[in-house]
Write an enzyme that holds these catalytic residues in place. Sequence first.
Site, short mmCIF file in Angstrom:
data_model
loop_
_atom_site.label_atom_id
_atom_site.label_comp_id
_atom_site.label_asym_id
_atom_site.label_seq_id
_atom_site.Cartn_x
_atom_site.Cartn_y
_atom_site.Cartn_z
N SER A 1 0.81 -1.22 0.00
CA SER A 1 0.00 0.00 0.00
C SER A 1 0.84 1.27 0.00
O SER A 1 0.56 2.22 -0.74
CB SER A 1 -0.94 -0.01 1.21
OG SER A 1 -0.22 -0.13 2.42
N TRP A 2 1.91 1.29 0.79
CA TRP A 2 2.72 2.51 0.91
C TRP A 2 3.53 2.74 -0.35
O TRP A 2 3.64 3.87 -0.83
CB TRP A 2 3.60 2.39 2.13
CG TRP A 2 4.18 3.65 2.73
CD1 TRP A 2 5.20 3.67 3.64
CD2 TRP A 2 3.83 5.02 2.55
NE1 TRP A 2 5.49 4.97 4.02
CE2 TRP A 2 4.66 5.83 3.34
CE3 TRP A 2 2.88 5.67 1.74
CZ2 TRP A 2 4.60 7.21 3.39
CZ3 TRP A 2 2.80 7.06 1.79
CH2 TRP A 2 3.65 7.82 2.60
N ARG B 1 7.30 -7.45 -7.13
CA ARG B 1 7.58 -8.88 -7.33
C ARG B 1 6.33 -9.66 -7.73
O ARG B 1 6.40 -10.58 -8.53
CB ARG B 1 8.16 -9.49 -6.05
CG ARG B 1 9.56 -9.02 -5.72
CD ARG B 1 10.19 -9.91 -4.66
NE ARG B 1 9.34 -10.05 -3.48
CZ ARG B 1 9.58 -10.92 -2.50
NH1 ARG B 1 10.61 -11.74 -2.58
NH2 ARG B 1 8.78 -10.98 -1.45
N LYS C 1 9.55 1.27 8.64
CA LYS C 1 9.78 1.73 10.01
C LYS C 1 10.04 0.52 10.89
O LYS C 1 9.09 -0.17 11.30
CB LYS C 1 8.56 2.51 10.50
CG LYS C 1 8.25 3.75 9.65
CD LYS C 1 6.90 4.36 10.02
CE LYS C 1 6.61 5.58 9.15
NZ LYS C 1 5.27 6.15 9.44
N SER D 1 1.33 9.00 8.33
CA SER D 1 1.07 8.96 6.88
C SER D 1 0.50 7.62 6.44
O SER D 1 1.18 6.82 5.82
CB SER D 1 2.37 9.24 6.11
OG SER D 1 3.43 8.42 6.60
N ALA E 1 -1.05 5.07 4.16
CA ALA E 1 -1.07 4.99 2.70
C ALA E 1 -2.47 5.21 2.15
O ALA E 1 -2.64 5.82 1.09
CB ALA E 1 -0.55 3.62 2.26
N LYS F 1 7.01 3.49 17.65
CA LYS F 1 5.58 3.79 17.78
C LYS F 1 4.73 2.59 17.38
O LYS F 1 3.59 2.44 17.85
CB LYS F 1 5.22 5.04 16.96
CG LYS F 1 5.54 4.95 15.47
CD LYS F 1 4.42 4.37 14.65
CE LYS F 1 4.84 4.16 13.22
NZ LYS F 1 3.80 3.52 12.39
#
Length: 335
Positions: free
Chosen positions: A10-11, A31, A105, A135, A137, A188
């Site tokens: 998604s990101w 991929r 992250k 943020s 996605a 986080k």
Amino acid sequence: MKIAVAGGGSWGTAMARLLSNINHEINFYIRNEMTRLDIKNNRENSKYLPGSKFSKEINLYENVEDAIKDIEILVLAVPTSAVRPLLNSIKGKLSKNVIIVNLSKGIEVESLDRISEVSEEILPDNPFVALSGPSHAEEVGNDIPTTVVVSSKDIKYANIIQNEFSTDKFRIYTNADLIGVEIGGALKNIIALAAGISDGLKFGDNTKAALMTRGMYEMSKMGLALGANPHTFNGLSGMGDLIVTCTSMHSRNRRAGILIGEGKSVEEASKEVGQIVEGIKTTKSAHMLAQKLNIEMPITEKLYEVLYEGKDPQEAVKILMTREKKEEIEQNFFQ
């Protein structure tokens, strides 16, 4: 600019779409064949980012070596555990002038390294920039106003990414504290998992507020021990990302936590979420790193026991609530 985006989740999809919309030439390395065909035929990644259509042409690649030819920026949008294999696969094939921008992250479990350290080990001549902040996605892909932060050892590269990636819906700040930005973004996810478990146990707002506040304290403690600027944790990659990840149902970590709190196993929760839940592995690496640094991080410790040792979440909460009584602020971060 000519930019390669690696990672068809998604990101990665949201970032490829955003950058193509501001007229960068995008090489999108994916991929999964079905995902490539979906984007090619329907201009949409219907599995991971449904409803976010590509309006500009992009180049789709199944081979990373082809995708990185003649590029100026490489965007890494793969899980933390996939970064090292990907970078190793392009070692010696990537121009030294290419800026690497990392979106994942986490902290690598095997080495306890941040992604910048992994990149520097494998591709020491390539500038590295971390992009982090609140943020989702799903929102970036729908052009909802979003603000993030970019950081690099050499701030000029963060400034380049700030200039090249910014839009009227995607505002970017710079921060010279690479350690703090990476640690905030990684840790986080641990607290979001814990917040999700709290929701799954049907606890209330009081509990979640306490988890977020004390979780921020744990993030700051580890950051300080590693040399971060403590003020960074009050910013977008710390407090900002913590708020959005602990409160939104877009958050994979929170959703997984809810399922675990409701009684599902870690494996069942991960499967139901359907994408990588970074906080699960990050809990392990952060727990190990805390022991190495001799830092007390009780939320991280108890979450590790729930995820990896089968501790009952209710029992973990009871232990946290009945710990030795302490001062709220045990050390001064701002001397």
